[in-house]
Design a protein around this motif. Structure first.
Motif, short mmCIF file in Angstrom:
data_model
loop_
_atom_site.label_atom_id
_atom_site.label_comp_id
_atom_site.label_asym_id
_atom_site.label_seq_id
_atom_site.Cartn_x
_atom_site.Cartn_y
_atom_site.Cartn_z
N SER A 199 5.65 0.45 16.19
CA SER A 199 5.08 0.12 14.86
C SER A 199 5.95 -0.74 13.94
CB SER A 199 4.76 1.43 14.13
OG SER A 199 5.94 2.22 14.03
N GLU A 200 7.26 -0.86 14.20
CA GLU A 200 8.10 -1.63 13.24
C GLU A 200 9.31 -2.25 13.95
OE1 GLU A 200 9.30 0.73 9.90
OE2 GLU A 200 7.37 1.74 9.71
N MET A 201 9.10 -2.78 15.11
CA MET A 201 10.22 -3.16 15.98
C MET A 201 11.03 -4.34 15.43
SD MET A 201 9.95 -3.88 20.05
CE MET A 201 11.42 -3.87 21.07
N ASN B 202 4.70 9.38 7.23
CA ASN B 202 5.80 8.57 7.71
C ASN B 202 7.13 9.32 7.57
OD1 ASN B 202 6.90 5.97 8.58
ND2 ASN B 202 7.82 5.89 6.55
N GLU B 203 7.89 9.36 8.66
CA GLU B 203 9.27 9.89 8.66
C GLU B 203 9.37 11.30 8.09
OE1 GLU B 203 11.83 6.83 6.96
OE2 GLU B 203 10.62 5.29 7.89
N CYS B 204 8.56 12.20 8.67
CA CYS B 204 8.57 13.60 8.21
C CYS B 204 9.55 14.47 8.98
CB CYS B 204 7.17 14.19 8.35
SG CYS B 204 5.88 13.23 7.54
N GLY C 140 -2.79 -0.22 8.04
CA GLY C 140 -2.31 0.27 6.74
C GLY C 140 -1.03 1.09 6.86
N HIS C 141 -0.08 0.75 5.94
CA HIS C 141 1.22 1.43 5.94
C HIS C 141 1.64 1.71 4.50
CE1 HIS C 141 5.39 2.29 7.10
NE2 HIS C 141 5.76 1.51 6.12
N THR C 142 2.01 2.87 4.02
CA THR C 142 1.82 4.15 4.65
C THR C 142 1.37 5.12 3.56
OG1 THR C 142 2.92 5.95 5.84
CG2 THR C 142 4.29 4.70 4.31
N LEU D 153 0.83 -1.23 0.00
CA LEU D 153 0.00 0.00 0.00
C LEU D 153 0.85 1.26 0.00
CD1 LEU D 153 -2.93 -1.12 2.34
CD2 LEU D 153 -2.77 -1.19 -0.15
N LYS D 154 2.14 1.10 -0.31
CA LYS D 154 2.97 2.29 -0.51
C LYS D 154 2.66 2.85 -1.89
CE LYS D 154 6.61 0.70 2.57
NZ LYS D 154 7.99 0.11 2.66
N TRP D 155 2.80 4.15 -2.04
CA TRP D 155 2.32 4.83 -3.24
C TRP D 155 2.84 4.15 -4.52
CZ3 TRP D 155 0.81 10.59 -2.93
CH2 TRP D 155 0.29 11.00 -4.12
O1 G3I Z 1 9.51 -6.86 -5.14
C1 G3I Z 1 10.61 -6.29 -5.88
C2 G3I Z 1 11.28 -7.34 -6.74
O2 G3I Z 1 10.37 -7.82 -7.71
C3 G3I Z 1 12.52 -6.74 -7.41
O3 G3I Z 1 13.20 -7.74 -8.10
C4 G3I Z 1 13.42 -6.12 -6.35
C5 G3I Z 1 14.58 -5.43 -7.03
O4 G3I Z 1 15.31 -4.75 -6.02
O5 G3I Z 1 12.70 -5.13 -5.59
C6 G3I Z 1 11.61 -5.73 -4.90
O6 G3I Z 1 10.94 -4.71 -4.18
C7 G3I Z 1 11.63 -4.35 -2.97
C8 G3I Z 1 10.59 -4.44 -1.83
O7 G3I Z 1 11.16 -3.97 -0.59
C9 G3I Z 1 10.11 -5.87 -1.63
O8 G3I Z 1 11.18 -6.64 -1.17
C10 G3I Z 1 12.11 -2.91 -3.11
O9 G3I Z 1 13.16 -2.87 -4.08
C11 G3I Z 1 12.65 -2.44 -1.75
O10 G3I Z 1 12.96 -1.05 -1.83
C12 G3I Z 1 11.55 -2.60 -0.68
O11 G3I Z 1 12.15 -2.23 0.55
C13 G3I Z 1 11.21 -1.92 1.59
C14 G3I Z 1 11.61 -0.55 2.16
O12 G3I Z 1 10.78 -0.24 3.29
C15 G3I Z 1 11.43 0.55 1.13
O13 G3I Z 1 10.06 0.65 0.79
C16 G3I Z 1 11.34 -2.98 2.68
O14 G3I Z 1 10.83 -4.21 2.19
C17 G3I Z 1 10.52 -2.55 3.90
O15 G3I Z 1 10.73 -3.46 4.98
C18 G3I Z 1 10.99 -1.17 4.36
O16 G3I Z 1 10.20 -0.83 5.46
C19 G3I Z 1 10.40 0.53 5.93
C20 G3I Z 1 9.03 1.09 6.28
O17 G3I Z 1 8.19 1.06 5.14
C21 G3I Z 1 9.18 2.52 6.84
N1 G3I Z 1 10.09 2.51 8.00
C22 G3I Z 1 11.42 1.97 7.70
C23 G3I Z 1 11.28 0.53 7.18
C24 G3I Z 1 12.64 -0.06 6.94
O18 G3I Z 1 13.30 0.64 5.90
#
Ligand code: G3I
Length: 386
Positions: free
Chosen positions: A291-293, A174-176, A126-128, A93-95
């Motif tokens: 929220s994300e421990m 988130n993270e403003c 829901g996030h975010t 649900l990220k943009w």
């Molecule tokens: O699913 C695609 C895959 O098909 C592709 O091959 C690959 C190529 O790099 O990317 C994959 O998507 C990745 C996605 O995670 C799923 O694994 C994105 O590149 C990667 O950027 C994304 O990272 C997420 C990150 O936020 C950025 O959105 C992490 O899973 C997620 O755990 C992390 O969570 C954040 C919270 O949303 C906000 N707080 C911080 C926290 C940790 O950074």
């Protein structure tokens, strides 16, 4: 996903836990006769689940669960439903993922996660909605000061309306905050600040509240836990932001503290400062969601027992400090098992110098409980009842 007999059993457990949690979320008055002494500790052993121990104290325990993991790994999905009262969507649900083109939304993955939560009697979080990361290229190319408010409002209302009535809570913004950018208001110099000015956060909350008056609306951020200059500055800036939002009547209901901890040798925790901070937030009339421990162990010793002990200590120290405050109603870990931690990816710290795999979460890659799991369970048992 078919519901097995075991699942049916968990459904009833989950429904009970969720009813309790919903009651907690709806902030209904508890039975005055229901005192701490009457909520006996839950026996913690290899048959216990964190959901039981949390619910026994009126707490919600949940975790992030990602689309492919929960819908393809049945063993993991079964455990997730047993362990958690709440599911938080991962990236679906990220943009960038839910609104990939200006005129197209993709709710498929989010809907599968919402169905998983519903079918297992779980709360959905829901996030975010508004973040400076995970934005699609079209937004970065097309957004400008003239159209940004309309783009944001339409996005927030479309996504929130789609899940209206299903969502326990939303991370609206988130993270403003980022004190390192040295603004007086402590705000991060993000694309949103550049396009809309500092009122973008209030705009997002008002749009979300209009789209789903039922959902708990959360401001979510990280780095409020550490006993460092940055931690102190972040706590101060977050409080200043919350006070400003509330003074303007913004419908913000809770603070989300991500709590991406580092084990103590890299980032000290000061329990007194953490407890004092959540007390200050509670004094504003807000609830608090951890929220994300998880615990970063990239630079901890190779020895698994020593590493797991230090990781468990971090969970214990932090949770014992925050759970003193009754306004802390929910604890979410950013995964339940090392099998699916975001920290496995090299770009997120997965490449430990000694080449061993990271171990940030309550359960290992074989879904077995680790010392961190027991530390969380014990912290729930030690917490004052909500
Ligand atoms: O699913 C695609 C895959 O098909 C592709 O091959 C690959 C190529 O790099 O990317 C994959 O998507 C990745 C996605 O995670 C799923 O694994 C994105 O590149 C990667 O950027 C994304 O990272 C997420 C990150 O936020 C950025 O959105 C992490 O899973 C997620 O755990 C992390 O969570 C954040 C919270 O949303 C906000 N707080 C911080 C926290 C940790 O950074």
């Amino acid at each position: 996903m078919t519901i097995t007999r075991r699942h049916a059993l968990h459904l009833s457990l989950g429904a009970l836990a969720t009813m309790g949690a919903c009651a907690q979320h709806k902030l209904q008055a508890r039975d005055p006769g229901d005192s701490d002494s009457q909520r006996k500790n839950i026996k913690i052993d290899e048959t216990t689940f964190l959901k039981e121990v949390a619910t026994n104290r009126g707490l919600i325990y949940g975790s992030v669960g990602r689309y492919p993991d929960l819908t393809t790994d049945e063993e993991f999905a079964d455990l997730f439903a047993q362990e958690c009262t709440m599911l938080v969507n991962g990236n679906a649900l990220k943009w960038k993922y839910v609104h990939p083109q200006p005129d197209r939304y993709d709710f498929a993955k989010g809907d599968e996660l919402a169905a998983f939560a519903r079918n297992n009697g779980m709360l959905f979080r829901g996030h975010t909605l508004i973040w400076s990361q995970a934005l699609p290229n079209w937004f970065r190319e097309q957004a400008n000061r003239k159209n940004a408010e309309q783009l944001m409002t339409e996005h927030v209302q479309s996504v929130v309306k789609h899940y209206a009535g299903q969502m326990h809570s939303w991370d609206v913004a988130n993270e403003c905050v980022f004190p390192g950018h040295e603004r007086n208001d402590g705000l991060r110099k993000s694309i949103w600040l550049r396009l809309l000015g500092k009122d973008y956060i209030e705009l997002a909350f008002r749009a979300a509240a209009e789209a789903d008056p039922q959902a708990l609306l959360v401001y979510n951020d990280n780095r409020m836990h550490s006993d460092t200059e940055d931690g102190e500055a972040t706590r101060t800036a977050v409080l200043k932001l919350l006070e400003r939002l509330l003074a303007k009547g913004t419908p913000v209901h809770a603070l989300g503290m991500q709590a991406h901890l580092w084990a103590k040798d890299e980032m000290p925790l000061n329990p007194q400062k953490i407890t004092a901070f959540v007390r200050e937030v509670a004094d504003l009339g807000l609830k608090i969601v951890v929220s994300e421990m998880d615990v970063k162990d990239k630079h901890l010793p190779t020895d698994t027992q020593e590493r797991d002990r230090l990781i468990a200590d971090a969970y214990r120290t932090y949770l014992d400090a925050v759970l003193q405050e009754p306004a802390v109603t929910t604890v979410v870990t950013w995964g339940i098992s090392d099998r699916y931690s975001w920290r496995n990816k090299p770009k997120f710290g997965g490449n430990r110098p000694d080449g061993t795999l990271v171990r940030p979460l309550p359960r290992d890659r074989d879904l077995q409980r680790k010392p961190a799991w027991y530390a969380i369970a014990q912290a729930f048992n030690n917490a004052p009842a909500r």
